[in-house]
Scaffold this motif. Structure first.
Motif, PDB file in Angstrom:
ATOM      1  N   VAL A   1      17.606  35.219  35.466  1.00 22.78           N
ATOM      2  CA  VAL A   1      19.438  34.776  35.530  1.00 22.78           C
ATOM      3  C   VAL A   1      19.369  34.009  34.423  1.00 22.78           C
ATOM      4  O   VAL A   1      20.751  34.134  34.192  1.00 22.78           O
ATOM      5  N   ALA A   2      18.783  33.705  33.979  1.00 21.53           N
ATOM      6  CA  ALA A   2      18.311  33.142  32.603  1.00 21.53           C
ATOM      7  C   ALA A   2      19.402  33.442  31.176  1.00 21.53           C
ATOM      8  O   ALA A   2      19.420  32.687  30.381  1.00 21.53           O
ATOM      9  N   THR A   3      19.220  35.113  31.272  1.00 24.72           N
ATOM     10  CA  THR A   3      19.601  35.934  30.598  1.00 24.72           C
ATOM     11  C   THR A   3      20.999  36.777  31.228  1.00 24.72           C
ATOM     12  O   THR A   3      21.773  37.084  29.605  1.00 24.72           O
ATOM     13  N   ILE A   4      22.216  35.390  31.745  1.00 28.48           N
ATOM     14  CA  ILE A   4      23.319  36.462  32.855  1.00 28.48           C
ATOM     15  C   ILE A   4      24.312  35.334  31.107  1.00 28.48           C
ATOM     16  O   ILE A   4      24.255  34.077  31.947  1.00 28.48           O
ATOM     17  N   GLY A   5      25.012  36.089  30.236  1.00 30.38           N
ATOM     18  CA  GLY A   5      25.681  35.163  30.145  1.00 30.38           C
ATOM     19  C   GLY A   5      26.858  34.369  30.330  1.00 30.38           C
ATOM     20  O   GLY A   5      26.910  33.129  29.914  1.00 30.38           O
ATOM     21  N   ASN A   6      27.580  34.851  30.922  1.00 24.62           N
ATOM     22  CA  ASN A   6      28.339  34.548  32.182  1.00 24.62           C
ATOM     23  C   ASN A   6      28.205  33.278  32.563  1.00 24.62           C
ATOM     24  O   ASN A   6      27.612  33.668  33.848  1.00 24.62           O
ATOM     25  N   PRO A   7      28.725  32.330  32.411  1.00 29.41           N
ATOM     26  CA  PRO A   7      27.944  30.611  33.196  1.00 29.41           C
ATOM     27  C   PRO A   7      28.799  30.525  34.336  1.00 29.41           C
ATOM     28  O   PRO A   7      27.781  30.053  35.017  1.00 29.41           O
ATOM     29  N   HIS A   8      29.151  31.213  34.757  1.00 29.22           N
ATOM     30  CA  HIS A   8      29.828  31.575  36.375  1.00 29.22           C
ATOM     31  C   HIS A   8      29.077  31.918  37.264  1.00 29.22           C
ATOM     32  O   HIS A   8      28.988  31.183  38.085  1.00 29.22           O
ATOM     33  N   LEU A   9      28.283  32.969  36.769  1.00 32.20           N
ATOM     34  CA  LEU A   9      27.663  33.801  37.518  1.00 32.20           C
ATOM     35  C   LEU A   9      26.580  33.294  37.475  1.00 32.20           C
ATOM     36  O   LEU A   9      25.812  33.023  38.574  1.00 32.20           O
ATOM     37  N   GLN A  10      25.772  32.538  36.177  1.00 35.29           N
ATOM     38  CA  GLN A  10      24.451  32.144  36.372  1.00 35.29           C
ATOM     39  C   GLN A  10      24.559  30.509  37.109  1.00 35.29           C
ATOM     40  O   GLN A  10      23.469  30.699  37.927  1.00 35.29           O
ATOM     41  N   ARG A  11      25.787  30.252  36.950  1.00 38.50           N
ATOM     42  CA  ARG A  11      25.993  29.109  37.942  1.00 38.50           C
ATOM     43  C   ARG A  11      25.831  29.191  38.971  1.00 38.50           C
ATOM     44  O   ARG A  11      25.146  28.809  40.042  1.00 38.50           O
ATOM     45  N   LEU A  12      26.103  30.286  39.590  1.00 43.28           N
ATOM     46  CA  LEU A  12      26.170  30.625  41.335  1.00 43.28           C
ATOM     47  C   LEU A  12      25.120  31.072  41.429  1.00 43.28           C
ATOM     48  O   LEU A  12      24.527  30.632  42.603  1.00 43.28           O
ATOM     49  N   LEU A  13      24.032  31.827  40.465  1.00 35.03           N
ATOM     50  CA  LEU A  13      22.883  32.694  40.903  1.00 35.03           C
ATOM     51  C   LEU A  13      21.699  31.078  41.413  1.00 35.03           C
ATOM     52  O   LEU A  13      20.661  30.668  42.303  1.00 35.03           O
ATOM     53  N   ARG A  14      22.010  29.897  40.206  1.00 35.47           N
ATOM     54  CA  ARG A  14      20.935  29.233  40.147  1.00 35.47           C
ATOM     55  C   ARG A  14      21.519  28.471  41.383  1.00 35.47           C
ATOM     56  O   ARG A  14      20.076  27.832  41.983  1.00 35.47           O
ATOM     57  N   HIS A  15      22.896  28.292  42.030  1.00 33.72           N
ATOM     58  CA  HIS A  15      22.430  27.774  43.258  1.00 33.72           C
ATOM     59  C   HIS A  15      22.427  27.982  44.504  1.00 33.72           C
ATOM     60  O   HIS A  15      21.457  27.845  45.203  1.00 33.72           O
ATOM     61  N   ILE A  16      22.105  29.552  44.309  1.00 36.73           N
ATOM     62  CA  ILE A  16      21.974  30.012  45.577  1.00 36.73           C
ATOM     63  C   ILE A  16      20.588  30.168  45.957  1.00 36.73           C
ATOM     64  O   ILE A  16      19.302  30.211  46.352  1.00 36.73           O
ATOM     65  N   LEU A  17      19.743  31.112  44.324  1.00 39.99           N
ATOM     66  CA  LEU A  17      18.206  30.726  44.254  1.00 39.99           C
ATOM     67  C   LEU A  17      17.648  29.833  44.305  1.00 39.99           C
ATOM     68  O   LEU A  17      16.428  29.252  44.291  1.00 39.99           O
ATOM     69  N   GLY A  18      18.009  28.300  44.168  1.00 37.88           N
ATOM     70  CA  GLY A  18      17.699  27.362  43.528  1.00 37.88           C
ATOM     71  C   GLY A  18      17.752  26.296  44.839  1.00 37.88           C
ATOM     72  O   GLY A  18      16.967  25.532  45.614  1.00 37.88           O
ATOM     73  N   ASN A  19      18.815  27.073  45.969  1.00 39.08           N
ATOM     74  CA  ASN A  19      18.186  26.468  47.562  1.00 39.08           C
ATOM     75  C   ASN A  19      17.001  27.023  48.131  1.00 39.08           C
ATOM     76  O   ASN A  19      16.357  27.505  47.958  1.00 39.08           O
ATOM     77  N   GLU A  20      16.428  26.148  48.456  1.00 35.59           N
ATOM     78  CA  GLU A  20      15.431  26.192  49.380  1.00 35.59           C
ATOM     79  C   GLU A  20      14.217  26.545  50.142  1.00 35.59           C
ATOM     80  O   GLU A  20      13.911  27.791  50.527  1.00 35.59           O
ATOM     81  N   GLU A  21      16.174  26.660  51.262  1.00 40.93           N
ATOM     82  CA  GLU A  21      15.292  27.305  52.261  1.00 40.93           C
ATOM     83  C   GLU A  21      15.933  29.072  51.972  1.00 40.93           C
ATOM     84  O   GLU A  21      14.973  29.758  52.881  1.00 40.93           O
ATOM     85  N   VAL A  22      16.740  29.469  50.796  1.00 42.37           N
ATOM     86  CA  VAL A  22      16.528  30.693  50.589  1.00 42.37           C
ATOM     87  C   VAL A  22      15.764  30.816  49.679  1.00 42.37           C
ATOM     88  O   VAL A  22      15.642  32.456  50.052  1.00 42.37           O
ATOM     89  N   ALA A  23      15.393  30.458  48.957  1.00 36.60           N
ATOM     90  CA  ALA A  23      14.102  31.162  47.937  1.00 36.60           C
ATOM     91  C   ALA A  23      12.838  31.343  48.985  1.00 36.60           C
ATOM     92  O   ALA A  23      12.078  32.600  48.650  1.00 36.60           O
ATOM     93  N   THR A  24      12.506  30.270  49.980  1.00 33.29           N
ATOM     94  CA  THR A  24      11.479  30.907  50.869  1.00 33.29           C
ATOM     95  C   THR A  24      11.731  31.800  52.093  1.00 33.29           C
ATOM     96  O   THR A  24      10.481  32.622  51.884  1.00 33.29           O
ATOM     97  N   ALA A  25      12.861  32.081  52.400  1.00 37.03           N
ATOM     98  CA  ALA A  25      13.662  33.503  52.896  1.00 37.03           C
ATOM     99  C   ALA A  25      13.398  34.341  52.375  1.00 37.03           C
ATOM    100  O   ALA A  25      12.516  35.413  52.413  1.00 37.03           O
ATOM    101  N   PHE A  26      13.472  33.970  51.350  1.00 43.21           N
ATOM    102  CA  PHE A  26      13.466  34.759  49.725  1.00 43.21           C
ATOM    103  C   PHE A  26      12.418  35.946  50.134  1.00 43.21           C
ATOM    104  O   PHE A  26      11.844  37.480  49.766  1.00 43.21           O
ATOM    105  N   VAL A  27      11.506  34.891  49.536  1.00 43.95           N
ATOM    106  CA  VAL A  27       9.907  35.931  49.312  1.00 43.95           C
ATOM    107  C   VAL A  27       9.169  36.429  49.966  1.00 43.95           C
ATOM    108  O   VAL A  27       8.000  37.004  50.399  1.00 43.95           O
ATOM    109  N   GLN A  28       9.529  36.416  52.065  1.00 42.14           N
ATOM    110  CA  GLN A  28       8.742  36.351  53.042  1.00 42.14           C
ATOM    111  C   GLN A  28       9.977  37.648  53.794  1.00 42.14           C
ATOM    112  O   GLN A  28       8.929  38.177  53.768  1.00 42.14           O
ATOM    113  N   ALA A  29      11.078  37.739  53.519  1.00 39.12           N
ATOM    114  CA  ALA A  29      12.233  38.590  54.404  1.00 39.12           C
ATOM    115  C   ALA A  29      10.894  40.652  54.050  1.00 39.12           C
ATOM    116  O   ALA A  29      10.964  40.741  52.691  1.00 39.12           O
TER     117      ALA A  29
END
Length: 320
Positions: A125-153
């Motif tokens: 994600v840190a290598t994504i150059g498009n600022p809109h896409l990087q901000r989107l990914l950080r917003h989604i993966l930075g959600n604690e509920e999403v992050a917890t489920a993502f490593v379990q699912a």
């Protein structure tokens, strides 16, 4: 307490073994006796190592109504063999009580550390150059509920990556395949990798996993592609100034990644990036099935016929 008893897993059961332990009920049905009135119960019992057929001759209808598929049960009986496969002849089958089971005994896990993979995804994600896409990914993966489920699912209920941590393992494989393809072809790398990271996020809600991997009501009614598109649109709505054209192209990646209508894809790929994402997703799923079939065979020469792949596999010769 039963919870402190040494557990014997299904993969270790041999004819003659006495069984008294907890399992997940993965299927049940009543069958009629041939030579007398009434019916008996047949069922599939599972743990994280596999499944085994079990049969209860007495009291089948009563027990059938007392146990639920996808729930933990307590089973006692003797392991025998039927048509060459192990089978438990049950004396007792009932709901498992608290303290009689450990959910960790029921759910398979992969060999990859999902937490470590999540950190590697964040490095991408840190290598994504498009600022809109990087901000989107950080917003989604930075959600604690999403992050917890993502490593379990799990990645699926069956077929491929059907174990805890399977979703993020599959996602990481798809991301790495797409990364290589972006080095070969003139593709929008940032868009492609964003789609690769998010393509299966609907599975966070398509599946439930506690003592068994199953589909949620929402998953059965909508499916993970529709659910992922909804998650994406809601996330983008949280971000001010996200370009409409970029949103459209990213949504297309998600809704077309199954590639064909008969495979549940609402749309077929219509951009180079969508084509690559579909092929990367398909490649990881197919190679997983080939590798798993070869491992199950454990022999040289030709494997037994594999129903998942509808073929036998050639596994080489000892002198090769």
């Amino acid at each position: 307490m039963h919870s402190f008893m040494k557990r014997t897993y299904i993969k270790d059961l041999q004819p003659g073994t006495r069984v008294a332990g907890s399992f997940v009920l993965r299927g049940k049905q009543l069958d009629s006796f041939v030579s007398k009135e009434g019916s008996y119960l047949t069922c599939q019992l599972g743990d994280k190592t596999g499944e085994i057929k079990a049969i209860l001759w007495d009291g089948g209808p009563q027990v059938y109504s007392q146990v639920e598929e996808g729930s933990p049960v307590w089973a006692e009986g003797q392991v025998g063999a039927y048509r060459g496969s192990p089978q438990i002849v049950l004396d007792t089958l009932r709901k498992a009580l608290d303290g009689e089971y450990d959910p960790g005994d029921f759910l398979p896990t992969g060999k990859v550390d999902p937490e470590a993979v999540f950190e590697q995804l964040k490095e991408v994600v840190a290598t994504i150059g498009n600022p809109h896409l990087q901000r989107l990914l950080r917003h989604i993966l930075g959600n604690e509920e999403v992050a917890t489920a993502f490593v379990q699912a799990p990645g699926a209920k069956g077929m491929h990556h059907a174990y805890l941590g399977g979703l993020i393992e599959h996602t990481w494989n798809v991301v790495r395949i797409c990364e290589q393809m972006a080095r070969i072809y003139p593709l929008d790398r940032d868009l492609l990798l964003t789609g690769a990271i998010l393509h299966d996020m609907g599975k966070l809600h398509e599946y439930v996993w506690d003592v068994a991997i199953d589909m949620s009501d929402e998953g059965r009614l909508l499916g993970h592609i529709v659910m992922a598109d909804g998650m994406l649109c809601r996330a983008i709505d949280d971000l001010e100034g996200f370009p409409a054209e970029l949103k459209l192209r990213l949504r297309h990646l998600l809704v077309s990644h199954h590639g064909q209508y008969e495979w549940g894809s609402p749309r077929r790929p219509k951009t180079p990036e969508a084509c690559v994402l579909h092929q990367a997703d398909l490649m990881d799923a197919e190679v997983f099935k080939f590798v798993a079939a070869a491992k199950r065979s454990g022999t040289k020469g030709w494997s037994p016929y594999d129903r998942t792949l509808n073929r036998m596999l050639y596994l080489g010769r000892e002198d090769g």
